[in-house]
Design a protein around this motif. Structure first.
Motif, PDB file in Angstrom:
ATOM      1  N   PRO A 497      -1.802   8.516  -9.289  1.00 11.13           N
ATOM      2  CA  PRO A 497      -3.033   8.211 -10.030  1.00 11.13           C
ATOM      3  C   PRO A 497      -3.536   6.808  -9.694  1.00 11.13           C
ATOM      4  CG  PRO A 497      -1.464   9.294 -11.467  1.00 11.13           C
ATOM      5  CD  PRO A 497      -0.740   9.018 -10.189  1.00 11.13           C
ATOM      6  N   HIS A 498      -4.814   6.692  -9.361  1.00 13.08           N
ATOM      7  CA  HIS A 498      -5.375   5.424  -8.896  1.00 13.08           C
ATOM      8  C   HIS A 498      -6.869   5.386  -9.182  1.00 13.08           C
ATOM      9  CE1 HIS A 498      -6.183   8.312  -5.718  1.00 13.08           C
ATOM     10  NE2 HIS A 498      -7.139   7.522  -5.279  1.00 13.08           N
ATOM     11  N   TYR A 499      -7.460   4.222  -8.980  1.00 15.54           N
ATOM     12  CA  TYR A 499      -8.885   4.038  -9.204  1.00 15.54           C
ATOM     13  C   TYR A 499      -9.616   3.539  -7.960  1.00 15.54           C
ATOM     14  CZ  TYR A 499      -7.522  -0.861  -9.660  1.00 15.54           C
ATOM     15  OH  TYR A 499      -7.004  -2.102  -9.431  1.00 15.54           O
ATOM     16  N   ALA A 500      -8.882   3.063  -6.939  1.00 12.26           N
ATOM     17  CA  ALA A 500      -9.529   2.538  -5.737  1.00 12.26           C
ATOM     18  C   ALA A 500      -8.533   2.503  -4.590  1.00 12.26           C
ATOM     19  CB  ALA A 500     -10.098   1.144  -5.993  1.00 12.26           C
ATOM     20  N   LEU A 501      -9.040   2.332  -3.362  1.00 12.48           N
ATOM     21  CA  LEU A 501      -8.232   2.196  -2.155  1.00 12.48           C
ATOM     22  C   LEU A 501      -8.786   1.041  -1.328  1.00 12.48           C
ATOM     23  CD1 LEU A 501      -8.024   5.945  -1.061  1.00 12.48           C
ATOM     24  CD2 LEU A 501      -6.195   4.636  -2.137  1.00 12.48           C
ATOM     25  N   THR A 502      -7.917   0.430  -0.532  1.00 13.39           N
ATOM     26  CA  THR A 502      -8.344  -0.554   0.459  1.00 13.39           C
ATOM     27  C   THR A 502      -7.870  -0.079   1.828  1.00 13.39           C
ATOM     28  OG1 THR A 502      -8.326  -2.431  -1.069  1.00 13.39           O
ATOM     29  CG2 THR A 502      -8.118  -2.931   1.261  1.00 13.39           C
ATOM     30  N   TYR A 503      -8.792  -0.027   2.765  1.00 17.02           N
ATOM     31  CA  TYR A 503      -8.526   0.459   4.123  1.00 17.02           C
ATOM     32  C   TYR A 503      -8.693  -0.726   5.061  1.00 17.02           C
ATOM     33  CZ  TYR A 503      -8.794   3.912   7.935  1.00 17.02           C
ATOM     34  OH  TYR A 503      -8.553   4.682   9.052  1.00 17.02           O
ATOM     35  N   THR A 504      -7.649  -1.098   5.791  1.00 22.43           N
ATOM     36  CA  THR A 504      -7.715  -2.301   6.623  1.00 22.43           C
ATOM     37  C   THR A 504      -6.982  -2.081   7.939  1.00 22.43           C
ATOM     38  OG1 THR A 504      -7.180  -4.660   6.716  1.00 22.43           O
ATOM     39  CG2 THR A 504      -5.688  -3.276   5.463  1.00 22.43           C
ATOM     40  N   PHE A 505      -7.506  -2.656   9.006  1.00 21.08           N
ATOM     41  CA  PHE A 505      -6.886  -2.535  10.324  1.00 21.08           C
ATOM     42  C   PHE A 505      -7.528  -3.554  11.253  1.00 21.08           C
ATOM     43  CE2 PHE A 505     -10.229   0.654   9.897  1.00 21.08           C
ATOM     44  CZ  PHE A 505     -11.098   0.289  10.928  1.00 21.08           C
ATOM     45  N   THR A 506      -6.954  -3.710  12.433  1.00 22.11           N
ATOM     46  CA  THR A 506      -7.525  -4.533  13.499  1.00 22.11           C
ATOM     47  C   THR A 506      -7.657  -3.663  14.737  1.00 22.11           C
ATOM     48  OG1 THR A 506      -6.541  -6.563  12.643  1.00 22.11           O
ATOM     49  CG2 THR A 506      -7.216  -6.570  14.949  1.00 22.11           C
ATOM     50  N   VAL A 507      -8.829  -3.671  15.348  1.00 19.89           N
ATOM     51  CA  VAL A 507      -9.061  -2.887  16.564  1.00 19.89           C
ATOM     52  C   VAL A 507      -9.407  -3.846  17.700  1.00 19.89           C
ATOM     53  CG1 VAL A 507     -11.476  -2.473  15.931  1.00 19.89           C
ATOM     54  CG2 VAL A 507     -10.365  -1.006  17.611  1.00 19.89           C
ATOM     55  N   SER A 508      -8.763  -3.637  18.854  1.00 17.27           N
ATOM     56  CA  SER A 508      -9.034  -4.438  20.051  1.00 17.27           C
ATOM     57  C   SER A 508      -9.816  -3.573  21.039  1.00 17.27           C
ATOM     58  CB  SER A 508      -7.729  -4.905  20.695  1.00 17.27           C
ATOM     59  OG  SER A 508      -6.965  -5.668  19.790  1.00 17.27           O
ATOM     60  N   SER A 555     -11.765  -4.584   6.866  1.00 15.91           N
ATOM     61  CA  SER A 555     -11.161  -4.291   5.573  1.00 15.91           C
ATOM     62  C   SER A 555     -12.261  -3.804   4.635  1.00 15.91           C
ATOM     63  CB  SER A 555     -10.474  -5.529   4.988  1.00 15.91           C
ATOM     64  OG  SER A 555      -9.898  -5.234   3.733  1.00 15.91           O
ATOM     65  N   LYS A 556     -12.006  -2.680   3.960  1.00 16.71           N
ATOM     66  CA  LYS A 556     -12.995  -2.120   3.045  1.00 16.71           C
ATOM     67  C   LYS A 556     -12.301  -1.665   1.766  1.00 16.71           C
ATOM     68  CE  LYS A 556     -16.584   1.435   2.589  1.00 16.71           C
ATOM     69  NZ  LYS A 556     -17.612   0.477   2.133  1.00 16.71           N
ATOM     70  N   TYR A 557     -12.825  -2.107   0.640  1.00 16.17           N
ATOM     71  CA  TYR A 557     -12.361  -1.696  -0.685  1.00 16.17           C
ATOM     72  C   TYR A 557     -13.371  -0.689  -1.238  1.00 16.17           C
ATOM     73  CZ  TYR A 557     -11.475  -2.118  -5.745  1.00 16.17           C
ATOM     74  OH  TYR A 557     -11.222  -1.865  -7.066  1.00 16.17           O
ATOM     75  N   PHE A 558     -12.890   0.467  -1.717  1.00 15.72           N
ATOM     76  CA  PHE A 558     -13.820   1.467  -2.227  1.00 15.72           C
ATOM     77  C   PHE A 558     -13.177   2.236  -3.380  1.00 15.72           C
ATOM     78  CE2 PHE A 558     -11.451   3.206   1.275  1.00 15.72           C
ATOM     79  CZ  PHE A 558     -11.076   4.474   0.866  1.00 15.72           C
ATOM     80  N   LYS A 559     -14.016   2.696  -4.295  1.00 16.25           N
ATOM     81  CA  LYS A 559     -13.574   3.467  -5.440  1.00 16.25           C
ATOM     82  C   LYS A 559     -13.126   4.851  -4.984  1.00 16.25           C
ATOM     83  CE  LYS A 559     -14.237   0.687  -8.973  1.00 16.25           C
ATOM     84  NZ  LYS A 559     -13.141   0.325  -9.919  1.00 16.25           N
ATOM     85  N   HIS A 560     -12.015   5.319  -5.545  1.00 13.45           N
ATOM     86  CA  HIS A 560     -11.491   6.632  -5.167  1.00 13.45           C
ATOM     87  C   HIS A 560     -10.511   7.081  -6.242  1.00 13.45           C
ATOM     88  CE1 HIS A 560      -9.104   9.643  -2.973  1.00 13.45           C
ATOM     89  NE2 HIS A 560     -10.165   9.770  -2.191  1.00 13.45           N
ATOM     90  N   THR A 561     -10.657   8.316  -6.738  1.00 18.67           N
ATOM     91  CA  THR A 561      -9.781   8.805  -7.815  1.00 18.67           C
ATOM     92  C   THR A 561      -9.146  10.155  -7.511  1.00 18.67           C
ATOM     93  OG1 THR A 561     -11.700   9.788  -8.947  1.00 18.67           O
ATOM     94  CG2 THR A 561     -11.051   7.553  -9.604  1.00 18.67           C
TER      95      THR A 561
END
Length: 669
Positions: A497-508, A555-561
């Motif tokens: 159970p959660h209210y948000a996610l953060t998706y982060t990475f580095t691309v070369s 890096s992106k923070y977004f709402k997700h349930t």
């Protein structure tokens, strides 16, 4: 636009998965370690400031593992250089690697031209897992097989070497890989193996990284069995030859020269010490240590230095006891010793028919003879930190010392001193800091350090001769990528159970073309729109100097349930895409909450109703439980306690009981 054929991978979040760790690294921005069996020369690529080792026709490189920790599995990853039109063989531990295991790298030509002064070479890499674990070194041999090497000077070179290992748990000397877990089989000297956990623990005294049967001279143990360097101030002896029968007590007051920490040493004889009897010593109502006999099994909550049999009676044990360092906060020492039966509703004394008959076989009376007691006043001379490689620590913490500063060459992370910051952190000065601390109640659920098409989607999604998959090395990171073009990879995750996610990475990006300005790496969440990460901040990496490269941190923070998420990734460029530092972070609801809009209790919309420790109506822990720092309800370990504020600190005892020993015990009538 893209052809899609993927394998869905379900990840179980509660699985304990063994992790590969980089344990040895040579090349790139670090020199190569010379071994007596090595056969190579080192080239100086001044324009790129990168060391490359090379040799004509055949190159031999040996890597020593003697200084590394015990391990369960090992794989080696090598980036090497050979002539473009050559045939060659690679041997690891005298075993030949098949050619299909080599991946050709489509970049780095400018570097090769500068180092070898020719454009007739190519760069490749291979990833090979070694068999077994009974070896102390890894031998690498790359040899040219064609006749051209005999007619002209043709070289074999190595740019980088990485050794990845699944290391044994701390203080384990032999372990094995078992169903995605690392299980310890044997522990180091004096450490005890817990088979159910596959871990090693010290049940004696901890001194630096050792487990000792007794602290060294000049040291004394604290309540957590860690040996501390001390300064001895004064010693007093008392209580010689005191005979205690059952239900008898002994009390003594001692005037100390000054308020300090003390240690009490006791030599005593246990004679006919029977089941459900206990010997207890209480000092200034701040310390309690005991010896208890439960069903003929001795339980000790005081340090047992030695134990031998004696001749005082037929059932006699001579035992030497020692208390930990005790801060009495007073110049008056009160010692109270009791010898009494253990009151238990599960144990009732049995009728003995020999007592009325006067039979000589009837049980002997229990007694305890205190031969000698010695109180030592002392001060901690200097901190001796429990953590390995810790330079300065605070010893006032309850569970263990809190490290404040590590030795040179080590970085502090979660009370440990590491020679390299974990992948989930960034290095700031002498510390490893994680971005998870910026969000409350967050958890890392995806950490693909070693990203491949196999552990992402299970197989290549579509055969495309214009696509090329390969590894790229960047200092201590292994990156996966290449020319993806028509490939997409999909992963499905089951979430808490959660209210948000953060998706982060580095691309070369390497060797981009003018047509790549509006394309590049992309991702898609839950079948929604494609998000493209466009190249920017053009810098030279190690591709063609005439083509642009770039590194983009995203890096992106977004709402997700939703209780699951589907992630699709891909890369559409004429150049190369490589991934690293790829994470997905879940921002969870407060514990026991099923649906929420934020991390706090006030933002919970619905609580679970089937918890035995949490009351969903009052939104509080039930009687006999307390709320820990991570908001979980944990059981009070103080017997007969109804309300507590920590595991061993009671506030209110049950009816008919009173607090004792500063809340660490409830005494019932």
């Amino acid at each position: 636009m893209f052809y899609l054929k993927y394998i869905i991978t379900i990840l179980l979040m509660n699985a304990s998965i063994a992790q590969w760790t980089i344990t040895h690294y040579e090349g790139y921005d670090k020199s190569f370690t010379q071994n007596t069996q090595d056969n190579y020369i080192q080239l100086n690529c001044q324009a790129y400031n990168i060391p490359i080792i090379a040799q004509q026709e055949s190159l031999q490189k040996v890597i020593s593992l003697k200084d590394l920790n015990p391990f369960a599995k090992t794989k080696i990853l090598v980036e090497f250089i050979v002539p473009i039109d050559s045939y060659f063989s690679i041997q690891i531990q005298n075993k030949t690697i098949e050619n299909y295991q080599n991946l050709e790298l489509g970049y780095g030509f400018s570097m090769i031209n500068e180092c070898f002064n020719t454009s007739d070479y190519k760069m490749l890499s291979f990833n090979y897992e070694l068999e077994g674990k009974n070896y102390t070194e890894i031998s690498i041999n790359i040899q040219l097989l064609d006749n051209k090497s005999q007619q002209q000077k043709r070289y074999v070179g190595i740019k980088q070497i990485h050794v990845f290992q699944m290391e044994c748990p701390q203080n384990c000397q032999n372990c094995q890989y078992d169903d995605y877990r690392i299980v310890c089989l044997d522990c180091r000297n004096n450490f005890t193996l817990q088979p159910s956990q596959g871990m090693c623990y010290c049940t004696n005294f901890k001194f630096k990284d050792q487990c000792l049967k007794q602290c060294p001279e000049g040291y004394s143990a604290n309540r957590f069995s860690s040996c501390k360097k001390v300064e001895f101030l004064d010693t007093q002896t008392f209580g010689q030859n005191i005979n205690l029968k059952l239900n008898k007590n002994f009390e003594q007051q001692i005037q100390l020269k000054k308020s300090s920490q003390i240690r009490l040493d006791i030599d005593l004889i246990l004679s006919n010490f029977q089941a459900f009897q206990q010997f207890e010593i209480i000092i200034n109502d701040v310390y309690s240590g005991l010896i208890a006999n439960y069903y003929s099994n001795l339980y000790l909550s005081i340090f047992n230095i030695s134990e031998t049999s004696c001749q005082y009676s037929s059932n006699c044990t001579l035992i030497q006891l020692q208390t930990p360092l005790i801060d009495v906060n007073s110049s008056l020492l009160n010692v109270n010793i009791t010898f009494r039966p253990i009151n238990s509703k599960f144990h009732k004394p049995r009728y003995n028919r020999f007592e009325d008959l006067g039979d000589s076989n009837k049980p002997k009376d229990s007694e305890i003879i205190i031969q000698n007691m010695k109180v030592t006043q002392l001060l901690i001379d200097e901190p001796v930190c429990f953590q390995e490689n810790c330079k300065i620590c605070d010893q006032k913490y309850i569970e263990q010392d809190q490290c404040k500063q590590c030795k040179d060459g080590y970085y502090l992370f979660e009370n440990q001193c590491l020679n390299q910051c974990p992948e989930t952190t960034i290095q700031e000065g002498f510390y490893c800091k994680t971005f998870l601390n910026k969000q409350s109640n967050s958890k890392l659920i995806v950490n693909d350090v070693d990203i491949t098409q196999y552990n992402w989607a299970g197989e290549i999604s579509l055969t495309d001769q214009q696509s090329l998959f390969q590894y790229r090395f960047n200092k201590t990171n292994l990156l996966f990528g290449g020319k993806w073009r028509r490939q997409e990879y999909t992963k499905i995750l089951i979430l808490e159970p959660h209210y948000a996610l953060t998706y982060t990475f580095t691309v070369s990006y390497i060797d981009l073309s003018d047509k790549d300005e509006q394309t590049g790496f992309f991702y898609q969440l839950d079948g929604g729109e494609y998000h493209y990460i466009n190249p920017k901040d053009l810098i030279q990496i190690d591709g063609d100097a005439n083509k642009p490269d770039s590194i983009v941190e995203y890096s992106k923070y977004f709402k997700h349930t939703n209780n699951d998420i589907m992630i699709t990734i891909g890369c559409n460029t004429n150049g190369y895409c490589f991934l690293q530092d790829y994470y997905l972070i879940i921002h969870k609801c407060t514990p026991y909450c099923k649906v929420c809009t934020g991390p706090s209790k006030s933002e919970c919309l619905e609580y679970t109703r089937n918890s035995y420790e949490f009351d969903y109506k009052t939104k509080q822990c039930k009687s006999g439980y307390f709320e820990s720092d991570d908001k979980l309800c944990q059981r009070c370990e103080v017997k007969d306690c109804s309300e507590c504020d920590s595991q061993y600190q009671c506030q209110i005892c049950k009816k008919g009981c009173q607090l004792h020993l500063q809340g660490s015990r409830c005494i019932c009538e």
